[in-house]
Write a protein that holds these residues in place. Structure first.
Motif, short mmCIF file in Angstrom:
data_model
loop_
_atom_site.label_atom_id
_atom_site.label_comp_id
_atom_site.label_asym_id
_atom_site.label_seq_id
_atom_site.Cartn_x
_atom_site.Cartn_y
_atom_site.Cartn_z
N ARG A 160 0.85 -1.20 0.00
CA ARG A 160 0.00 0.00 0.00
C ARG A 160 0.88 1.23 0.00
N LEU A 161 0.34 2.30 -0.55
CA LEU A 161 1.10 3.56 -0.56
C LEU A 161 1.25 4.09 0.85
N PRO A 162 2.31 4.81 1.14
CA PRO A 162 2.46 5.37 2.48
C PRO A 162 1.33 6.36 2.75
N ASP A 163 0.83 6.32 3.93
CA ASP A 163 -0.30 7.18 4.30
C ASP A 163 0.17 8.60 4.55
N PRO A 164 -0.22 9.53 3.72
CA PRO A 164 0.26 10.91 3.92
C PRO A 164 -0.34 11.54 5.17
N PHE A 165 -1.36 10.93 5.72
CA PHE A 165 -2.00 11.49 6.92
C PHE A 165 -1.55 10.76 8.19
N ALA A 166 -0.38 10.10 8.09
CA ALA A 166 0.04 9.30 9.23
C ALA A 166 0.12 10.12 10.51
N ASP A 167 0.43 11.41 10.35
CA ASP A 167 0.63 12.24 11.54
C ASP A 167 -0.60 13.07 11.87
N GLU A 168 -1.69 12.78 11.21
CA GLU A 168 -2.85 13.61 11.41
C GLU A 168 -4.10 12.75 11.29
N PRO A 169 -5.22 13.20 11.81
CA PRO A 169 -6.42 12.39 11.73
C PRO A 169 -6.87 12.20 10.28
N GLU A 170 -7.39 11.03 10.01
CA GLU A 170 -7.85 10.73 8.66
C GLU A 170 -9.06 11.60 8.32
N ASP A 171 -9.04 12.18 7.14
CA ASP A 171 -10.16 13.00 6.70
C ASP A 171 -11.34 12.09 6.35
N GLU A 172 -12.52 12.52 6.72
CA GLU A 172 -13.71 11.73 6.40
C GLU A 172 -14.60 12.57 5.51
N PRO A 173 -14.39 12.53 4.22
CA PRO A 173 -15.17 13.39 3.33
C PRO A 173 -16.61 12.90 3.21
N THR A 174 -17.44 13.81 2.81
CA THR A 174 -18.83 13.48 2.52
C THR A 174 -18.99 13.42 1.02
N ILE A 175 -19.62 12.38 0.56
CA ILE A 175 -19.81 12.26 -0.89
C ILE A 175 -20.89 13.25 -1.30
N PRO A 176 -20.56 14.20 -2.15
CA PRO A 176 -21.58 15.20 -2.51
C PRO A 176 -22.65 14.61 -3.42
N ARG A 177 -23.85 15.14 -3.31
CA ARG A 177 -24.92 14.68 -4.18
C ARG A 177 -24.66 15.13 -5.61
N GLY A 178 -24.92 14.29 -6.54
CA GLY A 178 -24.79 14.66 -7.95
C GLY A 178 -23.39 14.50 -8.49
N ASP A 179 -22.39 14.67 -7.66
CA ASP A 179 -21.00 14.55 -8.14
C ASP A 179 -20.31 13.38 -7.45
N SER A 180 -21.02 12.32 -7.23
CA SER A 180 -20.46 11.26 -6.40
C SER A 180 -19.30 10.54 -7.09
N ASP A 181 -19.20 10.61 -8.41
CA ASP A 181 -18.11 9.92 -9.09
C ASP A 181 -16.83 10.74 -9.06
N LEU A 182 -16.94 12.04 -8.96
CA LEU A 182 -15.75 12.90 -9.03
C LEU A 182 -16.03 14.16 -8.22
N PHE A 183 -15.33 14.33 -7.14
CA PHE A 183 -15.55 15.54 -6.36
C PHE A 183 -14.24 16.04 -5.77
N LEU A 184 -14.29 17.31 -5.41
CA LEU A 184 -13.12 18.00 -4.88
C LEU A 184 -13.30 18.15 -3.38
N ARG A 185 -12.25 17.93 -2.63
CA ARG A 185 -12.39 17.93 -1.17
C ARG A 185 -11.25 18.73 -0.55
N SER A 186 -11.59 19.77 0.20
CA SER A 186 -10.60 20.50 0.99
C SER A 186 -10.68 19.99 2.42
#
Lengths: 619, 236
Positions: A160-186
C-alpha cells in the motif's frame, strides 16, 4: 475438484465419503433485506443488504427503488457454505448478498420499499424497511459485528502507498450529491489552533473515473492567514481510499501550511478545479468546487514574556555564530544569529543584535531556508550582521533571547544564547597604540568616553539660498512657443520659397496665355479685314496672329524663322502632324496672299478657317 | 511683518529659526521655516532644516517628507542623506519580499537635473533650427561651417529632448508620497468598510497610483498595493 499435493489416498477416501453421503441442497428459500442503521442523517450514507439463500439459478432479483433515496454504490457477493450435522449428508447453502450504499434525499420517517425476486413464475418480496432520517449529518454508524461495514476491497493489496496522513487524523469526506463519481475535497488537519500555529490545508480530488488532467486549480482565498506551499504535485498520483464504503482514488492537488495571523473563527472559501476525465478524444472536462472550511483560532494565552510576537509560535532554537572573536582593528566580524525550528520560518523575527558603541553594527541581511517535513513547515532563518570595531579593547555582545509559544506543550518558552566576547587588537603598523598600562581597554559602561559615532542627526544648515516655488521649465508658458517658434520660422521660410516658385511658374503660364489671347484677338482683327480691299493687310494680320500664337505655345518667338525651322520646333514640341501641316499651310498662304495679289474672298476665308483650326484645341 | 519678505527679512527669519533649533525650541524653529516656505522663500536648504527639525521632534512622516522634497529640489547632499538614513532607521515598517525593480525612466530622471535638461534642449534646439534657417540663405560655398555647427547642436538637442520628454512623463505619471499618519490602513477597495490588507506607518515612502474620492491607491516598494485615506499621505 482440484487435487493438491501427494495425499492421494486421503483425498480419495474423503471423496468417496462425500459421494456416499449424497449431499442434500437445502430446500428452504430465504429472501430478506436489512439496514445497518435505523436512524441516519440526511448527509449520511447507510447500507442496505438484500440476502437470498438457496435461490434458484433462474431467480431474478429486483432491488428496491425509491425517489426518497439515492444509491451511491452497489456490490454483489455470493458464497456457498457446506455443513455436516450428525453424520448425515452435507448441507449446502448458496447465499447471495446485494449491498447498496444509500443516502436519503430528504429528512423524515421514510420507507425503503421491498425487494422482489422472481423465479419460476412466482414473485417473492421482502419486508419494507422503515428508517428515521434526521437533517444533517449524524456521523458514522455504531460499530456492530457482522454486516455493517463493507470489506475494504483493497485491504489485501500487497504494497500500500504510504499514508500521507500518518501524523494527522484521517479525513472523512462526505460524498456530494450529484457529483459522487468525481468531487473535490478540501480538508484541514485540525479545526482548533492558536494564532501563529500551523494548520495544513489539503486539496484532494476523489474520483471513481479515470482522470486525464487537471487543467486549472483555483485555491481558496486565505484571508487572515500567512501561507506557505508544502506540496504541489506536478503529476496526478492517486491512492486508494474508501469513503462510506465506496472505493475512490484520491489525488492530492495542493497542500499548504496556513498560519493564522488573527484570532476568531476564520473561513476558507471553496477551491475550484477544471478536471478532464477519460483519455484522448473521449476526454470530458468538468468543473468542480470543493467544500468550504472553518477553523477556530484561539489567541495566545496570557502571560507572554517580553518581546513576544504572535508569529513566534512553534519549536525554536536560537544560536549565534561568530566568524572570529579576536580581530585586528579595521577588520570586520561576521555575526550570524540563527533561528531554526518548526513554525512560520519566514515570519519570525530573530532578536536584534546589539553591542557597545565601540562595535559598529551594520544593517543585517536575512536568508531563509524552508524545508517542510511531514507536512510541517520548518527550517532556519539566518540574520547576518557585519560588526566593525571602532577601537581596540575587549567588548561583549550581549546574549540574545527569543520568546516563543510552544503550541504542543501550550507553554511559553525562551530560546537564548550566551554573551560573546570580542577582542580587538591594534592592527600591524597601526598608529594608535592602546594605553601603556594594559594591552586592552575594558569596555565599561561607566567609563567616560568622547564617543564620536557616525549616527545621530546632522545639524541644520546655517545658510540658505531661497528659491521661490516654481513650475518646471517645460511647464512655463514661454517654453512650448519657444520650442515651436524656430519650426514655425522654418516652415514660413519654406512656404515663402514655395509661393515664390509657384508665382514664377504662374507668370510663365500667364504669359503664354496672354500671348495666345493676343493672337486670337489679332485673328479677330484679321476677320474684319477679310472682306476689305487690302488683302496684304489681312494676310499680314493673320500671319502676325499665328506667329504670336506659335510664340506663346512653343515658348519663344518664331518671327523671322523659316517655315522649316518652325516646323522643326513644332515637331520638337510634340505638335500633331495635322496641326503642323495646317500651320505651315496658313503661313505659306499668307506669304502667297501678301505677295501674290491677295486671292478672292473664298481663299481668304479658307486661310482664316485654317488659322482658327490650327489655334483651336492647342492647349 | 508684511505679507512679502525682502531677502534680508527672509534671512533674518531663517537665522532666528536656526537659533530656536539650537536651543531645542523645535516648535519655534518649525514655525520659522514654515513661514519662509509659505512666503515663497523655500528651497532645498529651508526644506532640509524643516525636515531635520521634524526629525528632532519625532514627527517621522513630515521629516521624511521635507527631506525628500529637499532632495528633489536640491539633489543629494551628505547631510541630507545622513538624516534621511536616520529617519529610515526609525521607521516601523520594514518592507520585505522581493523589492520591485524601479522602472527605467524614473531612475534616469532621478539621475539627471530636469531644469538643466530643459535648458540644454531649448538652447540647442532653437540654435540648431536658427542655424538651419541661416544655412538656407547662405550661398553654397559658405554653408559648410554653419551646417556642421547646426548638426552638432541637433546631436545634443535630440537626446536632450528625449530626456526632457522622460522628465515630463515622470513628472506627470509618477507621484511619490510619504505616509504622514502614525498608522495608515490600506484597504482592498476605496471604501472605509473595505477589508484591510495591511498597515503602514509614518515615514514610509510610497507611490500614488490613482485617486478616487478621499482614497488614493498606494504601492509599496515591494509591489504591495492598497487604498488608503488621502489625508494620510503627502506627495513629495
Amino acid at each position: 475438484m482440484r487435487r493438491t499435493g501427494s495425499s492421494g489416498p486421503v483425498a480419495v477416501l474423503v471423496g468417496l465419503a462425500l459421494l456416499a453421503s449424497s449431499p442434500a441442497w437445502a430446500a428452504g428459500l430465504e429472501f430478506y433485506q436489512t439496514v445497518n442503521r435505523e436512524e441516519v442523517g440526511s448527509e449520511d450514507t447507510f447500507l442496505l443488504t438484500v440476502v437470498t439463500v438457496d435461490a434458484p439459478a433462474d431467480a431474478k432479483v429486483k432491488l428496491p427503488s425509491s425517489d426518497d433515496f439515492e444509491v451511491v454504490n452497489s456490490s454483489r457477493s455470493t458464497q456457498r457454505s457446506v455443513s455436516w450435522s450428525g453424520g448425515g449428508p452435507a448441507n449446502i447453502q448458496d447465499v447471495t448478498k446485494y449491498v447498496l450504499v444509500m443516502r436519503a434525499n430528504r429528512a423524515g420517517k421514510l420507507t425503503i420499499p421491498p425487494s422482489e425476486m422472481t423465479t419460476g413464475g412466482k414473485t417473492h418480496r421482502t419486508e419494507s424497511v422503515r428508517i428515521d432520517v434526521k437533517p444533517g449529518r449524524l456521523g458514522p454508524p455504531p460499530a456492530q459485528a457482522g454486516r455493517q461495514r463493507l470489506p475494504d476491497p483493497f485491504s489485501n493489496t500487497p504494497s500500500r502507498l504510504p499514508d500521507p496522513f500518518a501524523d494527522e487524523p484521517e479525513d472523512e469526506p462526505t460524498i456530494p450529491r450529484g457529483d459522487s463519481d468525481l468531487f473535490l475535497r478540501s480538508s484541514l488537519d485540525r479545526d482548533e489552533i492558536f494564532v501563529g500555529e500551523q494548520v495544513t490545508l489539503s486539496l484532494y480530488i476523489y474520483s471513481r473515473v479515470d482522470l486525464s488532467s487537471v487543467d486549472a486549480v483555483t485555491m481558496p482565498k486565505l484571508e487572515g492567514f500567512w501561507t506557505e506551499e508544502v506540496e504541489s504535485p506536478t503529476q496526478l498520483s492517486g491512492e486508494q481510499k474508501v469513503v462510506d464504503g465506496v472505493p475512490y482514488r484520491a489525488y492530492l492537488l495542493r497542500r499548504r501550511a496556513l498560519f493564522p495571523v488573527k484570532s476568531g473563527t476564520l473561513s476558507i472559501s471553496p477551491a475550484e478545479a477544471d478536471i478532464t476525465t477519460g483519455f484522448l478524444f473521449a476526454g470530458h472536462r468538468v468543473h468542480r468546487v470543493s467544500n468550504g472550511l472553518k477553523v477556530k483560532v484561539a489567541p495566545l494565552p496570557p502571560g507572554a514574556p517580553q518581546g513576544m510576537s504572535n508569529a513566534n509560535v512553534g519549536q525554536w532554537r536560537l544560536s549565534v555564530d561568530v566568524s572570529q572573536t579576536r580581530v585586528e582593528l579595521g577588520q570586520p566580524v561576521t555575526v550570524k544569529v540563527i533561528l531554526e525550528g518548526t513554525g512560520n520560518v519566514k515570519n519570525v523575527t530573530p532578536p536584534k543584535l546589539t553591542g557597545p558603541a565601540a562595535l559598529k553594527i551594520y544593517d543585517p541581511t536575512t536568508t531563509d531556508k524552508v524545508t517542510p517535513q511531514r507536512n510541517r513547515v520548518q527550517g532556519r532563518r539566518v540574520v547576518e550582521y557585519l560588526v566593525m570595531p571602532q577601537r581596540t579593547g575587549t567588548f561583549t555582545l550581549p546574549g540574545l533571547e527569543f520568546p516563543f509559544f510552544d503550541a504542543r506543550t501550550r507553554k511559553y518558552e525562551v530560546a537564548s544564547t550566551d554573551p560573546i566576547t570580542v577582542t580587538v587588537e591594534s592592527a600591524a603598523g597601526g598608529t594608535a597604540p592602546p594605553p601603556s598600562t594594559s594591552a586592552h581597554v575594558a569596555d565599561s559602561a561607566n567609563e567616560q568616553k568622547n564617543v564620536l559615532t557616525s549616527g545621530g542627526l546632522r545639524p541644520v544648515r546655517y545658510q540658505a539660498r531661497f528659491v521661490a516655488p516654481s513650475e518646471p521649465l517645460w511647464k512655463r508658458g514661454f517654453f512650448v512657443p519657444l520650442v515651436l517658434a524656430p519650426l514655425g520660422l522654418l516652415a514660413g521660410a519654406a512656404l515663402l520659397g514655395g509661393v515664390r516658385g509657384r508665382l514664377a511658374t504662374r507668370t510663365e503660364a500667364d504669359k503664354g496665355r496672354q500671348q495666345a489671347k493676343a493672337a486670337r484677338k489679332r485673328l479677330a482683327e484679321a476677320e474684319k479685314l477679310r472682306a476689305g480691299a487690302d488683302a496684304g493687310a489681312f494676310y499680314t494680320e493673320v500671319e502676325k496672329a499665328l506667329h504670336g500664337f506659335l510664340g506663346a505655345r512653343l515658348g519663344g518667338p518664331v518671327i523671322g524663322l523659316t517655315r522649316e525651322a518652325i516646323g522643326e520646333r513644332m515637331t520638337a514640341a510634340g505638335v500633331a502632324q495635322e496641326r503642323r501641316a495646317r500651320v505651315l499651310y496658313v503661313l505659306e498662304a499668307c506669304d502667297l496672299g501678301r505677295y501674290g495679289g491677295g486671292g478672292d474672298a473664298a481663299a481668304r476665308q479658307k486661310v482664316m478657317d485654317a488659322a482658327v483650326a490650327a489655334m483651336e484645341g492647342w492647349a | 511683518m508684511s505679507e512679502y519678505y525682502s531677502p534680508e527679512e527672509a534671512q533674518d527669519v531663517f537665522l532666528k529659526a536656526n537659533e530656536a533649533y539650537a536651543r531645542e525650541d523645535y516648535a519655534a524653529a518649525q514655525a520659522g521655516y514654515e513661514k519662509l516656505l509659505s512666503h515663497g522663500h523655500g528651497g532645498a536648504d529651508v526644506l532640509y532644516n524643516l525636515g531635520t527639525t521634524h526629525l528632532a521632534r519625532g514627527d517621522l512622516g513630515r521629516a521624511v517628507l521635507s527631506l525628500e522634497q529637499a532632495r528633489k529640489q536640491g539633489g543629494r547632499a551628505p547631510d541630507l542623506e545622513a538624516n534621511l538614513a536616520v529617519a529610515r532607521a526609525r521607521q516601523v515598517d520594514k518592507v520585505v519580499g522581493a523589492t520591485a525593480e524601479e522602472e527605467f525612466l524614473p531612475r534616469v530622471t532621478a539621475a539627471t537635473e530636469g531644469s538643466v535638461v530643459a535648458w540644454t534642449f531649448l538652447g540647442t534646439w532653437v540654435g540648431a533650427l536658427l542655424l538651419l534657417l541661416v544655412w538656407r540663405w547662405l550661398t553654397p560655398g559658405r554653408r559648410t561651417g554653419v551646417g556642421v555647427v547646426a548638426a552638432l547642436l541637433f546631436a545634443v538637442a535630440v537626446p536632450s529632448g528625449v530626456l526632457l520628454a522622460a522628465h515630463a512623463w515622470v513628472d506627470e505619471t509618477v507621484h511619490e508620497a510619504v505616509v504622514l499618519s502614525p498608522t495608515l490602513v490600506a484597504r482592498e477597495l476605496p471604501q472605509p468598510s473595505a477589508r484591510s490588507i495591511f498597515e503602514v506607518h509614518a515615514g514610509l515612502k510610497v507611490r500614488l497610483l490613482e485617486e478616487t474620492g478621499r482614497f488614493v491607491r498606494i504601492r509599496l516598494p515591494n509591489g504591495l498595493e492598497g487604498w488608503a485615506e488621502r489625508e494620510g499621505v503627502a506627495e513629495i
